[in-house]
Scaffold this motif. Structure first.
Motif, mmCIF file in Angstrom:
data_model
loop_
_atom_site.group_PDB
_atom_site.id
_atom_site.type_symbol
_atom_site.label_atom_id
_atom_site.label_comp_id
_atom_site.label_asym_id
_atom_site.label_seq_id
_atom_site.Cartn_x
_atom_site.Cartn_y
_atom_site.Cartn_z
ATOM 1 N N THR A 85 -60.875 98.575 -41.932
ATOM 2 C CA THR A 85 -61.963 99.498 -41.649
ATOM 3 C C THR A 85 -63.256 98.706 -41.508
ATOM 4 N N THR A 86 -64.235 99.288 -40.857
ATOM 5 C CA THR A 86 -65.514 98.595 -40.740
ATOM 6 C C THR A 86 -66.292 98.728 -42.045
ATOM 7 N N LEU A 87 -67.236 97.827 -42.234
ATOM 8 C CA LEU A 87 -68.088 97.900 -43.422
ATOM 9 C C LEU A 87 -68.867 99.211 -43.454
ATOM 10 N N LEU A 88 -69.347 99.664 -42.295
ATOM 11 C CA LEU A 88 -70.088 100.922 -42.246
ATOM 12 C C LEU A 88 -69.190 102.098 -42.621
ATOM 13 N N ALA A 89 -67.963 102.108 -42.115
ATOM 14 C CA ALA A 89 -67.034 103.192 -42.475
ATOM 15 C C ALA A 89 -66.736 103.176 -43.968
ATOM 16 N N LYS A 90 -66.687 102.004 -44.573
ATOM 17 C CA LYS A 90 -66.456 101.903 -46.019
ATOM 18 C C LYS A 90 -67.604 102.546 -46.785
ATOM 19 N N ALA A 91 -68.837 102.253 -46.377
ATOM 20 C CA ALA A 91 -69.998 102.863 -47.033
ATOM 21 C C ALA A 91 -69.988 104.378 -46.861
ATOM 22 N N LEU A 92 -69.669 104.833 -45.652
ATOM 23 C CA LEU A 92 -69.604 106.282 -45.411
ATOM 24 C C LEU A 92 -68.512 106.924 -46.257
ATOM 25 N N ALA A 106 -77.109 113.802 -51.466
ATOM 26 C CA ALA A 106 -77.039 113.337 -50.086
ATOM 27 C C ALA A 106 -76.979 111.820 -50.104
ATOM 28 N N GLY A 107 -76.624 111.241 -48.977
ATOM 29 C CA GLY A 107 -76.511 109.793 -48.888
ATOM 30 C C GLY A 107 -77.319 109.230 -47.735
ATOM 31 N N ILE A 108 -77.817 108.015 -47.953
ATOM 32 C CA ILE A 108 -78.468 107.254 -46.887
ATOM 33 C C ILE A 108 -77.773 105.903 -46.819
ATOM 34 N N VAL A 109 -77.344 105.515 -45.623
ATOM 35 C CA VAL A 109 -76.749 104.200 -45.413
ATOM 36 C C VAL A 109 -77.687 103.404 -44.514
ATOM 37 N N LEU A 110 -78.174 102.283 -45.038
ATOM 38 C CA LEU A 110 -79.061 101.421 -44.269
ATOM 39 C C LEU A 110 -78.199 100.457 -43.452
ATOM 40 N N ASP A 156 -73.204 92.496 -35.119
ATOM 41 C CA ASP A 156 -73.448 93.839 -35.675
ATOM 42 C C ASP A 156 -72.663 93.942 -36.980
ATOM 43 N N LYS A 157 -73.259 93.467 -38.053
ATOM 44 C CA LYS A 157 -72.576 93.316 -39.338
ATOM 45 C C LYS A 157 -71.916 94.606 -39.839
ATOM 46 N N PRO A 158 -72.572 95.766 -39.792
ATOM 47 C CA PRO A 158 -71.910 96.971 -40.300
ATOM 48 C C PRO A 158 -70.608 97.323 -39.584
ATOM 49 N N MET A 159 -70.430 96.814 -38.363
ATOM 50 C CA MET A 159 -69.219 97.132 -37.602
ATOM 51 C C MET A 159 -68.126 96.075 -37.758
ATOM 52 N N LEU A 160 -68.344 95.091 -38.634
ATOM 53 C CA LEU A 160 -67.311 94.086 -38.878
ATOM 54 C C LEU A 160 -66.126 94.723 -39.608
ATOM 55 N N VAL A 163 -80.318 111.455 -54.149
ATOM 56 C CA VAL A 163 -79.890 110.744 -52.953
ATOM 57 C C VAL A 163 -79.271 109.410 -53.385
ATOM 58 N N VAL A 164 -78.150 109.076 -52.779
ATOM 59 C CA VAL A 164 -77.497 107.790 -53.016
ATOM 60 C C VAL A 164 -77.793 106.912 -51.815
ATOM 61 N N ALA A 165 -78.370 105.739 -52.076
ATOM 62 C CA ALA A 165 -78.702 104.800 -51.007
ATOM 63 C C ALA A 165 -77.756 103.611 -51.075
ATOM 64 N N LEU A 166 -77.141 103.300 -49.945
ATOM 65 C CA LEU A 166 -76.196 102.188 -49.857
ATOM 66 C C LEU A 166 -76.526 101.315 -48.651
ATOM 67 N N ALA A 167 -76.301 100.027 -48.801
ATOM 68 C CA ALA A 167 -76.348 99.127 -47.659
ATOM 69 C C ALA A 167 -75.048 99.296 -46.874
ATOM 70 N N ALA A 168 -75.062 98.914 -45.613
ATOM 71 C CA ALA A 168 -73.875 99.053 -44.762
ATOM 72 C C ALA A 168 -73.043 97.784 -44.710
ATOM 73 N N ASP A 169 -73.294 96.833 -45.623
ATOM 74 C CA ASP A 169 -72.506 95.593 -45.608
ATOM 75 C C ASP A 169 -71.742 95.379 -46.908
ATOM 76 N N LEU A 170 -71.489 96.468 -47.628
ATOM 77 C CA LEU A 170 -70.839 96.377 -48.937
ATOM 78 C C LEU A 170 -69.328 96.352 -48.795
ATOM 79 N N THR A 171 -68.685 95.492 -49.557
ATOM 80 C CA THR A 171 -67.228 95.364 -49.471
ATOM 81 C C THR A 171 -66.500 96.047 -50.616
ATOM 82 N N GLY A 172 -67.170 96.293 -51.741
ATOM 83 C CA GLY A 172 -66.482 96.832 -52.907
ATOM 84 C C GLY A 172 -66.921 98.211 -53.332
ATOM 85 N N VAL A 173 -67.843 98.814 -52.592
ATOM 86 C CA VAL A 173 -68.342 100.132 -52.955
ATOM 87 C C VAL A 173 -67.286 101.191 -52.657
ATOM 88 N N SER A 174 -67.242 102.223 -53.510
ATOM 89 C CA SER A 174 -66.239 103.273 -53.352
ATOM 90 C C SER A 174 -66.791 104.598 -53.883
#
Length: 193
Positions: A29-36, A4-8, A20-24, A90-101
């Protein structure tokens, strides 16, 4: 192995004037959508942060808020864990990541699976620093590490005592957006400049 995943996705983005940084948007795409998107294949995903519109429609997406709002990443992690179904990892990710995939998540999960008794696998940035919010964790180990009162607790102090596997980041993989310069750099990189 199911995960499962958690996005902070909280925080006040003081260095970005409270936006609202995650929505930049970065690279269409937004940073939050990238994390998702990096959590594709997760059995369930919990986004911890304020209510937002415009999130991708995912069948197993839950939204929660740490209590009280703004009480820090450990409190947010605790709120996310409380909302998860029973899973081993569980995979935990921040919502401001630019290079996560997806490949980042896959390599962290693979490192944890092959590490035997390790509690977690975290990405190391180019400077050798652990990126606490780019990690795969054994759910029970993560729960056991949380303090009774997570409000304002240090993420590094909370997770630093666990048995960890360190996974080196590819160039740009651990990038995040904390300042206007970070945002500008991420947007230029997304355009190929």
């Amino acid at each position: 192995m199911a995960f499962a995943g958690i996005v902070l996705a909280g925080g006040d983005a003081r260095r970005l004037s409270g936006v609202d940084k995650p929505m930049l948007p970065v690279g269409g795409t937004t940073l939050l959508a990238k994390a998702l998107g990096a959590l594709a294949g997760a059995r369930a995903v919990v986004v911890v942060g304020p209510e937002r519109t415009g999130l991708p429609e995912l069948p197993a997406l839950t939204r929660v808020r740490e209590r009280p709002a703004g009480s820090g990443p450990v409190a947010a992690l605790a709120a996310g864990l409380a909302a998860l179904p029973a899973v081993e990892v569980v995979v935990a990710l921040a919502a401001d990541l630019t290079g996560v995939s997806v490949s980042t998540v896959d390599k962290l999960r693979g490192a944890l699976a092959s590490a035997g008794g390790a509690d977690g696998a975290v990405l190391l940035d180019g400077g050798g620093h652990r990126q606490w919010l780019i990690g795969a964790w054994r759910t029970e180990s993560l729960r056991a590490a949380l303090p009774a009162d997570p409000i304002g607790a240090s993420l590094r102090r909370t997770l630093g005592g666990l048995s960890l596997v360190e996974v080196g980041a590819e160039p740009g993989e651990s990038g995040d957006v904390d300042t206007p310069a970070d945002l500008d750099r991420a947007r230029r990189a997304a355009r190929g400049h």
